[in-house]
Scaffold this motif. Structure first.
Motif, PDB file in Angstrom:
ATOM      1  N   ARG B 186       0.837  -1.198   0.000  1.00 51.18           N
ATOM      2  CA  ARG B 186       0.000   0.000   0.000  1.00 51.18           C
ATOM      3  C   ARG B 186       0.874   1.251   0.000  1.00 51.18           C
ATOM      4  NH1 ARG B 186      -4.249   0.651   4.733  1.00 51.18           N
ATOM      5  NH2 ARG B 186      -2.351   0.642   5.956  1.00 51.18           N
ATOM      6  N   ALA B 187       1.883   1.245   0.836  1.00 55.97           N
ATOM      7  CA  ALA B 187       2.779   2.398   0.877  1.00 55.97           C
ATOM      8  C   ALA B 187       3.419   2.600  -0.498  1.00 55.97           C
ATOM      9  CB  ALA B 187       3.834   2.207   1.958  1.00 55.97           C
ATOM     10  N   LEU B 190       0.807   3.981  -3.018  1.00 56.22           N
ATOM     11  CA  LEU B 190       0.517   5.391  -2.760  1.00 56.22           C
ATOM     12  C   LEU B 190       1.657   6.272  -3.269  1.00 56.22           C
ATOM     13  CD1 LEU B 190      -1.094   5.225   0.775  1.00 56.22           C
ATOM     14  CD2 LEU B 190      -2.216   5.408  -1.453  1.00 56.22           C
ATOM     15  N   GLU B 191       2.871   5.803  -3.037  1.00 56.24           N
ATOM     16  CA  GLU B 191       4.032   6.549  -3.498  1.00 56.24           C
ATOM     17  C   GLU B 191       3.964   6.741  -5.024  1.00 56.24           C
ATOM     18  OE1 GLU B 191       8.256   5.026  -2.929  1.00 56.24           O
ATOM     19  OE2 GLU B 191       7.603   5.514  -0.894  1.00 56.24           O
ATOM     20  N   HIS B 209     -12.679   4.044   4.181  1.00 53.99           N
ATOM     21  CA  HIS B 209     -12.979   4.115   5.606  1.00 53.99           C
ATOM     22  C   HIS B 209     -11.662   4.180   6.369  1.00 53.99           C
ATOM     23  CE1 HIS B 209     -12.375  -0.230   4.893  1.00 53.99           C
ATOM     24  NE2 HIS B 209     -11.714  -0.130   6.010  1.00 53.99           N
ATOM     25  N   ILE B 211      -9.041   6.088   7.620  1.00 54.00           N
ATOM     26  CA  ILE B 211      -8.669   7.477   7.858  1.00 54.00           C
ATOM     27  C   ILE B 211      -7.158   7.640   7.838  1.00 54.00           C
ATOM     28  CG2 ILE B 211      -8.875   9.461   9.424  1.00 54.00           C
ATOM     29  CD1 ILE B 211     -11.528   8.703  10.109  1.00 54.00           C
ATOM     30  N   GLY B 212      -6.441   6.570   8.198  1.00 49.75           N
ATOM     31  CA  GLY B 212      -4.981   6.624   8.153  1.00 49.75           C
ATOM     32  C   GLY B 212      -4.515   6.956   6.745  1.00 49.75           C
ATOM     33  N   TYR B 215      -5.755  10.490   5.701  1.00 47.84           N
ATOM     34  CA  TYR B 215      -4.976  11.516   6.385  1.00 47.84           C
ATOM     35  C   TYR B 215      -3.635  11.716   5.682  1.00 47.84           C
ATOM     36  CZ  TYR B 215      -2.257  13.584  10.191  1.00 47.84           C
ATOM     37  OH  TYR B 215      -1.454  14.385  10.940  1.00 47.84           O
ATOM     38  N   TYR B 216      -3.067  10.593   5.277  1.00 47.66           N
ATOM     39  CA  TYR B 216      -1.728  10.655   4.718  1.00 47.66           C
ATOM     40  C   TYR B 216      -1.689  11.248   3.311  1.00 47.66           C
ATOM     41  CZ  TYR B 216       2.922   9.306   3.344  1.00 47.66           C
ATOM     42  OH  TYR B 216       4.198   9.338   2.897  1.00 47.66           O
ATOM     43  N   SER B 218      -4.359  12.983   1.512  1.00 51.35           N
ATOM     44  CA  SER B 218      -5.318  13.970   1.008  1.00 51.35           C
ATOM     45  C   SER B 218      -4.929  15.407   1.266  1.00 51.35           C
ATOM     46  CB  SER B 218      -6.685  13.760   1.658  1.00 51.35           C
ATOM     47  OG  SER B 218      -6.990  12.410   1.710  1.00 51.35           O
ATOM     48  N   PRO B 235      -6.657  17.505   6.498  1.00 50.49           N
ATOM     49  CA  PRO B 235      -6.509  16.328   7.355  1.00 50.49           C
ATOM     50  C   PRO B 235      -6.204  16.700   8.806  1.00 50.49           C
ATOM     51  CG  PRO B 235      -5.351  15.996   5.299  1.00 50.49           C
ATOM     52  CD  PRO B 235      -5.846  17.403   5.270  1.00 50.49           C
ATOM     53  N   THR B 239      -8.822  15.765  11.778  1.00 49.62           N
ATOM     54  CA  THR B 239      -8.469  14.730  12.747  1.00 49.62           C
ATOM     55  C   THR B 239      -8.117  15.310  14.119  1.00 49.62           C
ATOM     56  OG1 THR B 239      -6.180  14.720  11.977  1.00 49.62           O
ATOM     57  CG2 THR B 239      -7.647  13.064  11.031  1.00 49.62           C
ATOM     58  N   GLN B 240      -7.622  16.526  14.135  1.00 48.99           N
ATOM     59  CA  GLN B 240      -7.220  17.051  15.441  1.00 48.99           C
ATOM     60  C   GLN B 240      -8.213  18.022  16.061  1.00 48.99           C
ATOM     61  OE1 GLN B 240      -2.899  17.934  15.009  1.00 48.99           O
ATOM     62  NE2 GLN B 240      -3.139  16.070  13.807  1.00 48.99           N
TER      63      GLN B 240
END
Ligand SMILES: Nc1ncnc2c1ncn2[C@@H]1O[C@H](COP(=O)(O)OP(=O)(O)OP(=O)(O)O)[C@@H](O)[C@H]1O
Ligand SMILES: Nc1ncnc2c1ncn2[C@@H]1O[C@H](COP(=O)(O)OP(=O)(O)O)[C@@H](O)[C@H]1O
Ligand code: SF4
Ligand SMILES: [Mg+2]
Ligand SMILES: [Mg+2]
Lengths: 324, 265
Positions: B186-187, B190-191, B209, B211-212, B215-216, B218, B235, B239-240
């Motif tokens: 996956r990493a 995405l890269e 679904h 969010i990890g 978050y990374y 978007s 993000p 999230t915060q």
């Protein structure tokens, strides 16, 4: 305590239409204790689902047993006739929640009828009325709204609920072992939580005794499993307690896997998850030396030649002769 | 088209199914813009309307009311659907359903080129297929002569992404594209996707679904609940400093290695 499930140097291969042999599981051994949840993690294609077929005694072409044994309570299920496996092993000794189970329910029949079939298949003479009481009692006990759910058609249920129904039906005969292959990967986090809660209920209620839980979601394994086996290219490369594997992995592939986790926690965005370059070895070709060597960030000159065996390192087992 | 025309613009976009007591509003009065080259993730519980919204963007569903513009023009009027899909491509949720089980993998990847106006020469097609497969961590030669059912779930999902790397659309709508892919691959995917995004100036809508992941990758997150977009933001903001109780619930439900989650009795 005697192990409930014993997997002994299991090797399984596919024979493809072109006559090729794909050695998808290549020497897997582990034991499952009563009450335990064993997690299995690993790159896609490393042989997890194939291993599950072996554990269930579901060896049908193109999948074949190369060698090894799977013993449940001492009985070697891979050497039983298929009819006997279906009659006395599946559903009773061991039940599976397959990968992609969400679509496995027949859409034209009500949940009640699907569940009734499972019971009738193992006990033809069962009293219809008694079955209905039993279903209501069981669904309620595992935390499902029995009447609403039993009267629904699968398509009327949201994905998370459907998955819980699949689990409810698969465990009607109180199997000793449940094998869950990515049971919640297709679900949102809230439904995922409900599915895990349900699996825990099954154990706490004594309906099932032990579980093998396969997932790509490492944070999930952290909470679900007591022990974790990490697979790479058909073999276990590290097996130990959850603490050992998640927070202190010693095999380079384990460490890479943990390093690639993504999470929405503060400060994580600047942390670049590490992808491992390259692809895993082709399981259709003979492989020599360490299977991870071409991708391993800490490989040394002797790795590519040397066959790796599991050995004890810091209280767990690791397949890497350099691990300390 | 002015330079700052958004890629997508929705005003009071609504999609309902059924009538009377059985009426179900899958997307409810959504108003948003998605800029060119932006990456937006749609996040929410199952059934909250993510896939229906994705299908609206893909022109696979029609709005019941409200407006949806692509590059400043109503989607329904943006010409031949095939021309639209040359721009806007999708990766769908269920990899098992996406491939025809009766054709070899390679033949199906080759068929992707039919969407193009001009088919590149054979040699170039082969090269581009190999490159795309390598990008998703699959060995091209290992797949020769194979059929989709001879792959694992995650390998099939990666094959779907390889299609996108071949098609190189302007807009990618990806519905849960990596739910069965392990963390390492996956990493890597995405890269590569981010690289491709830079190269092609691609706009990406992720439906997830996870969010990890959202978050990374978007620029912005949309949180959906019962068909409504209950929160939009960066993000970090979402999230915060979540403002909606539904966002808070979602965040609470994420398993993290660092804090307690579901525990056994
Ligand atoms: N019917 C088949 N014929 C030939 N090879 C197969 C067949 N089914 C699976 N394989 C191969 O066997 C290997 C193991 O597949 P398996 O489905 O067990 O992987 P997995 O670990 O469950 O992956 P995932 O995480 O993606 O579900 C893969 O290399 C796959 O391509
Ligand atoms: N073709 C359809 N007919 C009726 N209801 C639908 C249809 N497609 C989706 N829905 C309903 O709309 C809601 C949103 O669905 P969907 O967008 O698929 O959710 P998700 O966020 O899980 O992708 C759900 O309640 C779903 O049952
Ligand atoms: S044996 Fe060598 S290549 Fe294999 S994991 Fe250990 S260090 Fe890496
Ligand atoms: Mg699998
Ligand atoms: Mg969906």
């Amino acid at each position: 305590m005697a192990a409930i499930l014993e997997v002994d140097d299991l090797r399984l291969h596919y024979l493809t239409r072109l006559g090729k042999r794909v050695q998808a599981v290549d020497g897997v051994s582990f034991q499952l204790q009563p009450g335990e949840i064993l997690g299995i993690a690993g790159e896609s294609g490393c042989g997890k689902t194939t291993l599950v077929s072996g554990l269930m005694g579901l060896l049908m072409p193109p999948l074949h047993l190369t060698s090894g044994a799977v013993r449940i309570a001492g009985r070697d299920i891979l050497r039983l006739p298929p009819a006997e496996v279906r009659r006395s092993v599946l559903g009773r000794d061991i039940a599976m929640i397959p990968q992609g189970a969400l679509n496995s329910l027949n859409p034209t029949r009500k949940v009640r009828d699907l569940a009734t079939d499972v019971i009738l298949a193992h006990d033809e003479g069962a009293d219809r009325r008694a079955i209905q009481d039993r279903l209501r009692e069981r669904f309620t006990r595992i935390g499902l709204e029995a009447d609403a759910v039993l009267n629904a058609y699968p398509v009327q249920l949201p994905a998370g609920m459907k998955q819980r129904v699949v689990i409810g039906i698969s465990t009607l005969l109180n199997p000793r072992i449940v094998i869950a292959d990515e049971p919640s990967s297709a679900l949102d986090v809230s439904s995922q939580k409900a599915v895990i809660q349900l699996l825990f209920n099954l154990l706490d209620e004594g309906i099932v005794s032990s579980m093998v839980f396969i997932t790509h979601e490492l944070p999930l394994l952290r909470h679900v499993a007591g022990r974790i086996a990490v697979m790479y290219a058909g073999q276990i490369v590290e097996i130990g307690t959850t603490e050992q594997v998640i927070f202190d992995g010693r095999q380079p592939y384990t460490r890479a896997l943990m390093g690639s986790m993504l999470s929405a926690e503060p400060g994580q965005k600047s942390r670049k998850p590490v992808a491992i370059e390259g692809a895993p070895p082709n399981l259709g070709e003979p492989i020599s030396g360490c299977r991870f060597a071409v991708r391993c960030p800490v490989a040394q000159s002797d790795c590519a030649q040397r066959e790796q065996v599991l050995r004890e390192v810091a209280g767990r087992h690791v397949r890497c002769h350099h691990a300390r | 088209m002015p330079a700052d025309t958004p890629c997508f613009e929705a005003r009071n976009l609504t999609r309902a199914f059924g009538h009377g007591a059985r009426r179900k509003v899958a997307v409810d009065d959504a108003t948003f813009t998605i800029a060119e080259r932006e990456i937006v993730s749609l996040v929410g519980q199952s059934g909250c309307g993510k896939s229906v919204l994705a299908k609206l963007l893909l022109r696979l569903e029609k709005p019941s009311s409200g407006e949806l513009l692509y590059q400043g023009r109503p989607i329904a009027e943006s010409g031949d659907p095939r021309a639209y899909w040359r721009h806007v491509q999708a990766v769908f949720q269920d990899p098992y359903a996406a491939f025809n089980q009766f054709f070899t993998i390679r033949a199906q990847l080759k068929a992707c080129f039919r969407l193009f106006d001009q088919r590149p020469p054979e040699r170039e097609m082969e090269d581009r297929i190999d490159q795309a497969l390598l990008a998703v961590n699959l060995r091209p030669r290992e797949l020769d002569g194979k059929y989709p059912f001879e792959l694992s779930g995650g390998q099939m999902q990666r094959l779907l992404l390889a299609r996108i790397f071949i098609l190189r659309p302007r807009v990618l709508i990806a519905d849960e594209p990596t739910s069965m892919v392990d963390a390492c691959s996956r990493a890597g995917i995405l890269e590569y996707l981010m690289k491709l995004k830079q190269e092609l100036s691609m706009t990406i809508v992720f439906v997830t679904h996870d969010i990890g992941l959202a978050y990374y990758v978007s620029d912005r997150l949309f949180i959906l609940h019962e068909g409504r977009i209950v929160e939009q933001g960066t993000p970090d903001d979402v999230t915060q400093r979540p403002t909606s109780p539904f966002t808070r619930q979602l965040l609470d439900d994420i398993p993290s290695v660092h804090r307690p989650w579901v525990t056994r009795a």
